[in-house]
Structures are given as structure tokens and as C-alpha cells.
Design a protein around this motif. Sequence first.
Motif, PDB file in Angstrom:
ATOM      1  N   TYR A 104       0.824  -1.211   0.000  1.00 38.15           N
ATOM      2  CA  TYR A 104       0.000   0.000   0.000  1.00 38.15           C
ATOM      3  C   TYR A 104       0.855   1.255   0.000  1.00 38.15           C
ATOM      4  O   TYR A 104       1.862   1.323   0.703  1.00 38.15           O
ATOM      5  CB  TYR A 104      -0.907   0.004   1.249  1.00 38.15           C
ATOM      6  N   ALA A 105       0.450   2.228  -0.788  1.00 40.86           N
ATOM      7  CA  ALA A 105       1.018   3.574  -0.699  1.00 40.86           C
ATOM      8  C   ALA A 105      -0.113   4.531  -1.035  1.00 40.86           C
ATOM      9  O   ALA A 105      -0.865   4.311  -1.984  1.00 40.86           O
ATOM     10  CB  ALA A 105       2.170   3.750  -1.686  1.00 40.86           C
ATOM     11  N   HIS A 106      -0.295   5.583  -0.253  1.00 38.53           N
ATOM     12  CA  HIS A 106      -1.442   6.474  -0.421  1.00 38.53           C
ATOM     13  C   HIS A 106      -1.294   7.285  -1.714  1.00 38.53           C
ATOM     14  O   HIS A 106      -0.222   7.807  -2.015  1.00 38.53           O
ATOM     15  CB  HIS A 106      -1.542   7.405   0.790  1.00 38.53           C
ATOM     16  N   THR A 107      -2.413   7.412  -2.423  1.00 39.01           N
ATOM     17  CA  THR A 107      -2.361   8.092  -3.733  1.00 39.01           C
ATOM     18  C   THR A 107      -2.186   9.614  -3.619  1.00 39.01           C
ATOM     19  O   THR A 107      -1.992  10.282  -4.629  1.00 39.01           O
ATOM     20  CB  THR A 107      -3.637   7.782  -4.549  1.00 39.01           C
ATOM     21  N   ALA A 108      -2.257  10.156  -2.396  1.00 39.59           N
ATOM     22  CA  ALA A 108      -1.952  11.585  -2.248  1.00 39.59           C
ATOM     23  C   ALA A 108      -0.465  11.833  -2.441  1.00 39.59           C
ATOM     24  O   ALA A 108      -0.050  12.968  -2.709  1.00 39.59           O
ATOM     25  CB  ALA A 108      -2.387  12.066  -0.867  1.00 39.59           C
ATOM     26  N   PHE A 109       0.326  10.755  -2.289  1.00 41.08           N
ATOM     27  CA  PHE A 109       1.783  10.924  -2.391  1.00 41.08           C
ATOM     28  C   PHE A 109       2.393  10.172  -3.564  1.00 41.08           C
ATOM     29  O   PHE A 109       3.379  10.596  -4.139  1.00 41.08           O
ATOM     30  CB  PHE A 109       2.464  10.440  -1.097  1.00 41.08           C
ATOM     31  N   TYR A 141      -9.135   7.036 -19.360  1.00 42.12           N
ATOM     32  CA  TYR A 141      -8.602   7.117 -17.998  1.00 42.12           C
ATOM     33  C   TYR A 141      -9.328   6.142 -17.069  1.00 42.12           C
ATOM     34  O   TYR A 141     -10.517   5.864 -17.258  1.00 42.12           O
ATOM     35  CB  TYR A 141      -8.746   8.553 -17.448  1.00 42.12           C
ATOM     36  N   ALA A 142      -8.576   5.647 -16.090  1.00 44.54           N
ATOM     37  CA  ALA A 142      -9.149   4.696 -15.124  1.00 44.54           C
ATOM     38  C   ALA A 142      -8.941   5.225 -13.712  1.00 44.54           C
ATOM     39  O   ALA A 142      -7.866   5.750 -13.383  1.00 44.54           O
ATOM     40  CB  ALA A 142      -8.474   3.338 -15.277  1.00 44.54           C
ATOM     41  N   TYR A 143      -9.974   5.092 -12.889  1.00 44.72           N
ATOM     42  CA  TYR A 143      -9.949   5.542 -11.489  1.00 44.72           C
ATOM     43  C   TYR A 143     -10.247   4.301 -10.658  1.00 44.72           C
ATOM     44  O   TYR A 143     -11.359   3.757 -10.711  1.00 44.72           O
ATOM     45  CB  TYR A 143     -11.046   6.591 -11.336  1.00 44.72           C
ATOM     46  N   PHE A 144      -9.262   3.809  -9.917  1.00 47.41           N
ATOM     47  CA  PHE A 144      -9.418   2.516  -9.241  1.00 47.41           C
ATOM     48  C   PHE A 144      -9.948   2.667  -7.821  1.00 47.41           C
ATOM     49  O   PHE A 144      -9.377   3.398  -7.013  1.00 47.41           O
ATOM     50  CB  PHE A 144      -8.091   1.768  -9.231  1.00 47.41           C
ATOM     51  N   TYR A 156      -8.330   3.923  -0.131  1.00 50.38           N
ATOM     52  CA  TYR A 156      -7.741   2.790  -0.841  1.00 50.38           C
ATOM     53  C   TYR A 156      -7.779   2.928  -2.361  1.00 50.38           C
ATOM     54  O   TYR A 156      -7.769   1.929  -3.080  1.00 50.38           O
ATOM     55  CB  TYR A 156      -8.433   1.485  -0.406  1.00 50.38           C
ATOM     56  N   LEU A 157      -7.805   4.181  -2.854  1.00 46.42           N
ATOM     57  CA  LEU A 157      -7.758   4.362  -4.310  1.00 46.42           C
ATOM     58  C   LEU A 157      -6.515   3.687  -4.877  1.00 46.42           C
ATOM     59  O   LEU A 157      -5.429   3.791  -4.297  1.00 46.42           O
ATOM     60  CB  LEU A 157      -7.665   5.853  -4.659  1.00 46.42           C
ATOM     61  N   ALA A 158      -6.678   3.057  -6.029  1.00 51.75           N
ATOM     62  CA  ALA A 158      -5.548   2.479  -6.773  1.00 51.75           C
ATOM     63  C   ALA A 158      -4.624   1.667  -5.868  1.00 51.75           C
ATOM     64  O   ALA A 158      -3.396   1.767  -5.948  1.00 51.75           O
ATOM     65  CB  ALA A 158      -4.767   3.574  -7.492  1.00 51.75           C
ATOM     66  N   SER A 205       1.730   3.878  -8.409  1.00 56.11           N
ATOM     67  CA  SER A 205       2.435   2.599  -8.250  1.00 56.11           C
ATOM     68  C   SER A 205       2.514   1.918  -9.608  1.00 56.11           C
ATOM     69  O   SER A 205       1.693   2.192 -10.496  1.00 56.11           O
ATOM     70  CB  SER A 205       1.710   1.698  -7.247  1.00 56.11           C
ATOM     71  N   GLU A 206       3.475   1.051  -9.720  1.00 56.71           N
ATOM     72  CA  GLU A 206       3.654   0.298 -10.974  1.00 56.71           C
ATOM     73  C   GLU A 206       2.388  -0.459 -11.366  1.00 56.71           C
ATOM     74  O   GLU A 206       1.949  -0.376 -12.507  1.00 56.71           O
ATOM     75  CB  GLU A 206       4.782  -0.719 -10.817  1.00 56.71           C
ATOM     76  N   PRO A 207       1.784  -1.226 -10.433  1.00 61.91           N
ATOM     77  CA  PRO A 207       0.597  -1.994 -10.846  1.00 61.91           C
ATOM     78  C   PRO A 207      -0.559  -1.110 -11.304  1.00 61.91           C
ATOM     79  O   PRO A 207      -1.260  -1.454 -12.256  1.00 61.91           O
ATOM     80  CB  PRO A 207       0.205  -2.771  -9.581  1.00 61.91           C
ATOM     81  N   ALA A 208      -0.755   0.052 -10.638  1.00 57.49           N
ATOM     82  CA  ALA A 208      -1.870   0.925 -11.038  1.00 57.49           C
ATOM     83  C   ALA A 208      -1.621   1.466 -12.448  1.00 57.49           C
ATOM     84  O   ALA A 208      -2.532   1.490 -13.286  1.00 57.49           O
ATOM     85  CB  ALA A 208      -2.031   2.072 -10.045  1.00 57.49           C
ATOM     86  N   GLU A 209      -0.391   1.881 -12.715  1.00 56.31           N
ATOM     87  CA  GLU A 209      -0.081   2.425 -14.040  1.00 56.31           C
ATOM     88  C   GLU A 209      -0.255   1.341 -15.116  1.00 56.31           C
ATOM     89  O   GLU A 209      -0.825   1.583 -16.181  1.00 56.31           O
ATOM     90  CB  GLU A 209       1.357   2.973 -14.081  1.00 56.31           C
ATOM     91  N   ALA A 210       0.243   0.144 -14.815  1.00 58.61           N
ATOM     92  CA  ALA A 210       0.180  -0.933 -15.812  1.00 58.61           C
ATOM     93  C   ALA A 210      -1.268  -1.368 -16.052  1.00 58.61           C
ATOM     94  O   ALA A 210      -1.672  -1.640 -17.191  1.00 58.61           O
ATOM     95  CB  ALA A 210       1.021  -2.127 -15.341  1.00 58.61           C
ATOM     96  N   LEU A 211      -2.065  -1.407 -14.982  1.00 53.79           N
ATOM     97  CA  LEU A 211      -3.470  -1.818 -15.139  1.00 53.79           C
ATOM     98  C   LEU A 211      -4.242  -0.780 -15.958  1.00 53.79           C
ATOM     99  O   LEU A 211      -5.032  -1.135 -16.845  1.00 53.79           O
ATOM    100  CB  LEU A 211      -4.115  -2.022 -13.763  1.00 53.79           C
TER     101      LEU A 211
END
Length: 449
Positions: free
Chosen positions: A68-73, A96-99, A309-311, A76-82
Motif C-alpha cells: 500500500y502507498a497512499h495516492t496523495a503521495f 482514464y481509469a480511477y481505481f 484505498y484508491l488504486a 504505483s507500478e501496478p496501477a499504471e500498468a493496469l
Amino acid sequence: MAARHSRVLHRSLRETPPRAIGGDGVWLIAEDGRRVLDASGGAAVSCLGHQHPRVIEAISRQASKLAYAHTAFFSSEPAEALADLLVGHEPGGLGYAYFVSGGSEAVEASIKLARQYFIEHGQPRRQHFIARRQSYHGNTLGALSAGGNAWRREPYAPLLSPVFSHVTAAFAYHEKRDDELESDFVARLAAELEAEFQRLGPETVAAFIAEPVVGATAGCVPPPEGYFRAVREICSRHGALLILDEVMCGMGRTGTLHAWEQEGVAPDIQAIAKGLGGGYQPIGAMLASTDVINTIRQGSGAFQHGHTYLAHPLACATALEVQRVISEERLLEHVRELGGHLERRLTERFGNHRYVGDIRGRGLFWAIELVADRSGRTPFDPGLKLNQRIKAAAFEGGLGCYPAGGTADGRSGDHVLLAPPYIATSDDLDMIVDRLGHAVDSALKSVGH
Ligand SMILES: Cc1ncc(COP(=O)(O)O)c(C=O)c1O
């Protein structure tokens, strides 16, 4: 030995369900060792079945790197690749995708994005949303306001937003008149939608929201031919957005990655979930058109929404592997082929069944609807709880399926929904139909039929 008292707030407060302790492809394993054939993937979730080795390996790989890493900061690799995999090629203009963490969150985001888009587009009066009766869009208050299922809405009615109104469902079995052609039915539904735009004032409507193939509330109802083209034309002509909720019917369930591909239209905003992560992690997504996002980019520059828990990196890595498996193992083709087999087997078993009024669906997304009288399409007395009896009889016979009530109008009607994993074999499907046949007959017998 006294039954253990559960502190989990289960769906029923009177009964504790058996514990599931394992999974194996199309099978779920209970703690007493019983194997249950998972014919509905829970609620159309487990598209790759259970414990798929590639997905388990991907989860473990990502968990050992970063959970986990908060999307305010961070991204992540998996979010970009997905996101690249889902919308890098801009299918239907979706760029665009919003997870998020599930289907309801994806629908909430879709509603809010539509509203913010119009504010930033200089059309702040657009605040109405038109949805359909007998639809389901989730249980959070915004999504429940959009949903048109009477039973689910009733207790919360005072809390639901009045900006949502509902038109007739594109549900031929119950709504098409016998003297109407399919094209007449579509024309009537389109005229009703147009009239609803006019009633509200077309310049005040933000979006029309619908499930391309209706899932939980009505049981796998595909739209009549030309319906979504007519809807798309009306929305575009009035400058409103089209939001398609593919939380249940999307991600390959109907034989194409997106159900809208079979309708000759594309949405401005789309909600997906269930088959995105296949149940291996809680994940959903809102997909949005490049046009919508560019308007906001050039305006305030930020979508005014968010969750903790976005993305989520672990959830995104999981969904990425699920989607890679679907694509690399050519599972959409398999879904189309197996879908034909399932349709044939259901028709053989239930086509002439005295109490089965309709068999409908697409891909590996099929339902049978039970009726007391086929000629009048008359539902059983809801007090009999026929769908719950079928569920219990099926489970007893080692079959997990998804029966529900209120099929006809939100109060009466019974159907059984099937959504087997894409990895199922034709033998698995034969066993599903066989076990379902026994469950239906035994439930009917228990109510004197
Ligand atoms: C079409 C549709 N939209 C939204 C939802 C809500 O999704 P979730 O239960 O993940 O919040 C569902 C769930 O069944 C659904 O079928």
C-alpha cells in the motif's frame, strides 16, 4: 456440541453460513470437506475460479514488494500498468481509469464525475440523472438512489436523492407487449426516455445510467436490438452523458470484454468491478472518456473525490494478472463458445419446463425465470420464497448458484442467475445444469408443484 456463536454480522442474523476454507478451480470447499460447484462465481465475481496459480503468484510477488502507498503521495507500478492495459488504447474513447474498491464506489465516482464535468463545462444546471426501474447500481446511498429496484430502495427511501428518476426497464419478457415487434418496443422505450428528458428539462439532465445487461435484480436481461443506440442518440442530442454500469456484466462475462461492444455504442463513463479482480482482491474502477477528463484537467485540474484505498497497489497487481490471464489464455473466445453450450443445455433441460417462463443471457451470464403460469407470465406468490428454496436445495446438492426474487417488479418473481468461471469446461456446465434441474424440481415439490 453447541453451535459456535458468530460475532460476524452475517446476511442473516438467524443463521451462520458454513465456513469456506478452500477453493480449487470451479469448486469451493467447506470446512466439513464438502465441495460446492461454484456456478455463479458468488455474485458473478470469480471469473477465473478459485486459487488460480498465476494470480496467487502475482499477489505474493506484489505483497513482498509493496502492499500500500497512499495516492496523495504516490502512484504505483501496478496501477499504471493496469490503467495502460484497460484504457491505453482508448476503447470507445475511454482514456482514464480511477481505481476504487468495488462496484458501488465505482458507481458513486461515475455519478460525481458526471456532475463535476458539467460544472466545469459551464453547465451547472445539469443535476438530474435518469435511470431505469428494476436496475441495481449498488447499495451506498448515491448508487441506491440510482437503482430502480423497489425492494432495495424501500426502507431507505427518505434518504435517497430526488435527482434520480426512473424509466421503464428494457426487459422484453415483462415489458414488451405481445402485439409489439422488438423495434416497436425499442421505439416506445426511446419515446419514454425522450419524454423524461423533456419533463425534467433537457438542459438539466447530467446523465442516463444503465446496465447493458441487467444483472442481480432482473436476472441476465440483454437489451433489445437497437435499444442502446437509441439511448446513446438521445443522450448525445441533449448533451447529456451516458454512464454504463458494467460492474456485473463487464470484463468478459458476456463474451466481449465490455458488454457495450455488442451494442454498437460506447459510454462516456463506465463502472466495472467484479470480474476486474475476479474476487482475488476487492477492486472496482471508473473508466472515463478522454473528453470528460480533459475538460476537468483544463478547469479545476482535479476530480474532487477520493478514498483511502484508491488504486491500491496489491489490488491493482491482482487485477492486472487476472486481466492478463483472460487475454493470454484467450478466455473471451472460450466464454463465447461455452456460452453457446450453456444456452443449449439450459434450453434442453428447462425449455419445456412447466414452471420456467424464460431462459435468457449472453456469454457465461444466464438466468432462468420461474413462473406459476407460463402463458400469463404470472410469478409465484413471493411468500413461498421459491428462489430461496432453490438456493437451499442447490447448495444441499453441491451447487452454488445465485437465485433472487422480485424479478418482475421488485417484489414478485423468481429467477436463478448463473455466472460460471471462464475456466469452466463443458462437463462442468453439464453438471451445473443437471444439479440446477434437481434443485428447481425439489424446491417446486416443496411448495406443492
Ligand atoms: C450492476 C451492478 N452495479 C453495482 C453493484 C455494486 O457492486 P458492489 O457490491 O461491489 O458494491 C453491483 C453488485 O452486484 C452490480 O451488479
